[in-house]
Design a protein around this motif. Sequence first.
Motif, PDB file in Angstrom:
ATOM      1  N   ALA A 147       7.478   9.514  -2.375  1.00  9.97           N
ATOM      2  CA  ALA A 147       6.951   9.106  -1.074  1.00  9.97           C
ATOM      3  C   ALA A 147       7.269  10.140  -0.003  1.00  9.97           C
ATOM      4  O   ALA A 147       7.849   9.838   1.031  1.00  9.97           O
ATOM      5  CB  ALA A 147       7.516   7.746  -0.694  1.00  9.97           C
TER       6      ALA A 147
ATOM      7  N   SER B  25      -1.679   1.241  -4.528  1.00  5.20           N
ATOM      8  CA  SER B  25      -0.669   0.259  -4.139  1.00  5.20           C
ATOM      9  C   SER B  25       0.149  -0.147  -5.362  1.00  5.20           C
ATOM     10  O   SER B  25      -0.173   0.214  -6.484  1.00  5.20           O
ATOM     11  CB  SER B  25      -1.332  -0.969  -3.511  1.00  5.20           C
TER      12      SER B  25
ATOM     13  N   ASP C  17      -4.669   8.769  -8.683  1.00  2.00           N
ATOM     14  CA  ASP C  17      -3.895   8.432  -7.495  1.00  2.00           C
ATOM     15  C   ASP C  17      -3.574   6.938  -7.435  1.00  2.00           C
ATOM     16  O   ASP C  17      -4.425   6.095  -7.710  1.00  2.00           O
ATOM     17  CB  ASP C  17      -4.642   8.835  -6.230  1.00  2.00           C
TER      18      ASP C  17
ATOM     19  N   LYS D 196       5.322   4.809   1.835  1.00  2.00           N
ATOM     20  CA  LYS D 196       5.776   6.078   2.399  1.00  2.00           C
ATOM     21  C   LYS D 196       6.523   5.867   3.712  1.00  2.00           C
ATOM     22  O   LYS D 196       7.437   6.616   4.030  1.00  2.00           O
ATOM     23  CB  LYS D 196       4.598   7.032   2.589  1.00  2.00           C
TER      24      LYS D 196
ATOM     25  N   ILE E 170       6.482   7.272  -8.151  1.00  5.83           N
ATOM     26  CA  ILE E 170       5.831   8.154  -7.179  1.00  5.83           C
ATOM     27  C   ILE E 170       6.883   8.765  -6.265  1.00  5.83           C
ATOM     28  O   ILE E 170       7.989   8.235  -6.148  1.00  5.83           O
ATOM     29  CB  ILE E 170       4.773   7.409  -6.327  1.00  5.83           C
TER      30      ILE E 170
ATOM     31  N   SER F 113       0.841  -1.202   0.000  1.00  5.35           N
ATOM     32  CA  SER F 113       0.000   0.000   0.000  1.00  5.35           C
ATOM     33  C   SER F 113       0.877   1.254   0.000  1.00  5.35           C
ATOM     34  O   SER F 113       2.038   1.221   0.410  1.00  5.35           O
ATOM     35  CB  SER F 113      -0.919   0.007   1.228  1.00  5.35           C
ATOM     36  N   ILE F 114       0.296   2.352  -0.449  1.00  6.50           N
ATOM     37  CA  ILE F 114       1.015   3.627  -0.496  1.00  6.50           C
ATOM     38  C   ILE F 114       1.459   4.042   0.903  1.00  6.50           C
ATOM     39  O   ILE F 114       2.562   4.553   1.087  1.00  6.50           O
ATOM     40  CB  ILE F 114       0.132   4.721  -1.152  1.00  6.50           C
TER      41      ILE F 114
END
Length: 81
Positions: free
Chosen positions: A66, A34, A31, A10, A64, A5-6
């Motif tokens: 993070a 995951s 957005d 992060k 992405i 998962s994001i």
Amino acid sequence: MENTSIKEIKNLFPDEWVLLGNPTMDESQIDVISGVPIFHSKDKKEVCYLGRTMTDNFKTVTIIYAGNIKKIRTNGILRRL
């Protein structure tokens, strides 16, 4: 390699650029929810160039950040234009 998962990404890679394989997107397709972390670094160019050799086993990939992107300050003069 597992989907992560994001929120976990992060936590694992704070303030780094992360190359994700097979990303899962939200309904708006904007957005990322995951994905499978393939490569990460504080240098975006390094992620792009070194990470591209690691993407053969994935149908789609994305990059992405993070962390929090700093707001760009503008001068009062520029706001009037």
